[in-house]
Design a protein around this motif. Structure first.
Motif, PDB file in Angstrom:
ATOM      1  N   SER A 164       0.816  -1.227   0.000  1.00 39.30           N
ATOM      2  CA  SER A 164       0.000   0.000   0.000  1.00 39.30           C
ATOM      3  C   SER A 164       0.845   1.272   0.000  1.00 39.30           C
ATOM      4  CB  SER A 164      -0.957  -0.013   1.189  1.00 39.30           C
ATOM      5  OG  SER A 164      -0.228   0.187   2.396  1.00 39.30           O
ATOM      6  N   ASP A 165       2.015   1.200  -0.572  1.00 44.27           N
ATOM      7  CA  ASP A 165       2.901   2.361  -0.637  1.00 44.27           C
ATOM      8  C   ASP A 165       3.482   2.438  -2.051  1.00 44.27           C
ATOM      9  OD1 ASP A 165       4.942   4.229   1.162  1.00 44.27           O
ATOM     10  OD2 ASP A 165       5.953   3.228  -0.511  1.00 44.27           O
ATOM     11  N   LEU A 196      -8.719   6.602  -8.990  1.00 42.19           N
ATOM     12  CA  LEU A 196      -8.441   5.506  -8.062  1.00 42.19           C
ATOM     13  C   LEU A 196      -6.951   5.162  -8.099  1.00 42.19           C
ATOM     14  CD1 LEU A 196     -11.456   3.024  -8.410  1.00 42.19           C
ATOM     15  CD2 LEU A 196     -11.286   5.193  -7.180  1.00 42.19           C
ATOM     16  N   GLN A 197      -6.358   5.035  -6.903  1.00 35.20           N
ATOM     17  CA  GLN A 197      -4.938   4.728  -6.799  1.00 35.20           C
ATOM     18  C   GLN A 197      -4.758   3.378  -6.123  1.00 35.20           C
ATOM     19  OE1 GLN A 197      -4.143   8.884  -5.062  1.00 35.20           O
ATOM     20  NE2 GLN A 197      -2.112   8.045  -5.510  1.00 35.20           N
ATOM     21  N   LEU A 198      -3.876   2.557  -6.697  1.00 32.81           N
ATOM     22  CA  LEU A 198      -3.662   1.215  -6.160  1.00 32.81           C
ATOM     23  C   LEU A 198      -3.211   1.238  -4.698  1.00 32.81           C
ATOM     24  CD1 LEU A 198      -3.659  -1.806  -6.633  1.00 32.81           C
ATOM     25  CD2 LEU A 198      -1.331  -1.625  -7.536  1.00 32.81           C
ATOM     26  N   SER A 199      -2.266   2.131  -4.364  1.00 30.66           N
ATOM     27  CA  SER A 199      -1.760   2.163  -2.982  1.00 30.66           C
ATOM     28  C   SER A 199      -2.890   2.482  -1.994  1.00 30.66           C
ATOM     29  CB  SER A 199      -0.614   3.162  -2.841  1.00 30.66           C
ATOM     30  OG  SER A 199      -1.012   4.442  -3.285  1.00 30.66           O
ATOM     31  N   LYS A 200      -3.783   3.391  -2.362  1.00 30.51           N
ATOM     32  CA  LYS A 200      -4.893   3.764  -1.462  1.00 30.51           C
ATOM     33  C   LYS A 200      -5.898   2.624  -1.330  1.00 30.51           C
ATOM     34  CE  LYS A 200      -5.098   8.738  -1.228  1.00 30.51           C
ATOM     35  NZ  LYS A 200      -5.898   9.958  -1.411  1.00 30.51           N
ATOM     36  N   VAL A 201      -6.196   1.958  -2.443  1.00 27.32           N
ATOM     37  CA  VAL A 201      -7.141   0.842  -2.427  1.00 27.32           C
ATOM     38  C   VAL A 201      -6.581  -0.294  -1.562  1.00 27.32           C
ATOM     39  CG1 VAL A 201      -8.094  -0.996  -3.890  1.00 27.32           C
ATOM     40  CG2 VAL A 201      -8.304   1.389  -4.593  1.00 27.32           C
ATOM     41  N   LEU A 202      -5.290  -0.606  -1.751  1.00 24.82           N
ATOM     42  CA  LEU A 202      -4.685  -1.695  -0.967  1.00 24.82           C
ATOM     43  C   LEU A 202      -4.589  -1.306   0.508  1.00 24.82           C
ATOM     44  CD1 LEU A 202      -1.905  -3.034  -3.378  1.00 24.82           C
ATOM     45  CD2 LEU A 202      -4.275  -3.781  -3.119  1.00 24.82           C
TER      46      LEU A 202
END
Lengths: 105, 105
Positions: free
Chosen positions: A22-23, B12-18
């Protein structure tokens, strides 16, 4: 030289794996390990312009969650993705991560 | 009544979703929303034995990352997964999450 600890596959937890991913910089490191193969810590520090101590911290987070494994050779550490374990435990996760455009990290 | 803000798919951002999915209780809430359909906040508080304020915080994190959408009806909020957007942007993610045994959260 202390051999780094790796959690066995049965102990991998989804929340920890997702937290490790998540970073944006950890996602970049994972992509680089997956696509370019084993490299040493200094490589990521140069490639992504982040402090070596920060890279070390990211690497530790990735290793402890079960995403990467570390191979020690002399004084150097080499990294690779635990692809087989991750595909078995969380099918589709690494494929999705590696298919995502870094613009969307 | 203020209509909750939902990020558009292109943001949508992958880091935020994860990150939003990197918590066992949030994973439980997502599974519940996905399998049982729309429910109100109080439902998750009872089902998972967590304080209603904590559920509200989790719901906010899930909404702001783009995982769930909120529908307001009178004084009640109903939740659903943004399945189409997530499948388009991060194919395989929700499928993997929902296929994972909660024992491995």
């Amino acid at each position: 030289m202390r051999i780094p600890n790796h959690p066995p596959i049965e102990n991998l937890q989804l929340s920890k794996v997702l937290h490790a991913l998540s970073d944006p910089n950890r996602l970049r490191i994972v992509r680089s390990i997956a696509t370019k193969g084993e490299e040493v810590c200094t490589y990521y520090s140069y490639e992504f312009n982040i402090a070596k101590s920060t890279v070390s911290h990211h690497i530790k987070t990735l290793r402890e969650s079960g995403i990467i494994k570390v191979r020690v050779e002399g004084s150097q550490h080499f990294y690779s993705i635990r692809t087989e374990d991750l595909n078995k435990k969380f099918p589709g996760l690494m494929e999705m991560v590696l298919a995502t455009d870094p613009e969307s990290y």
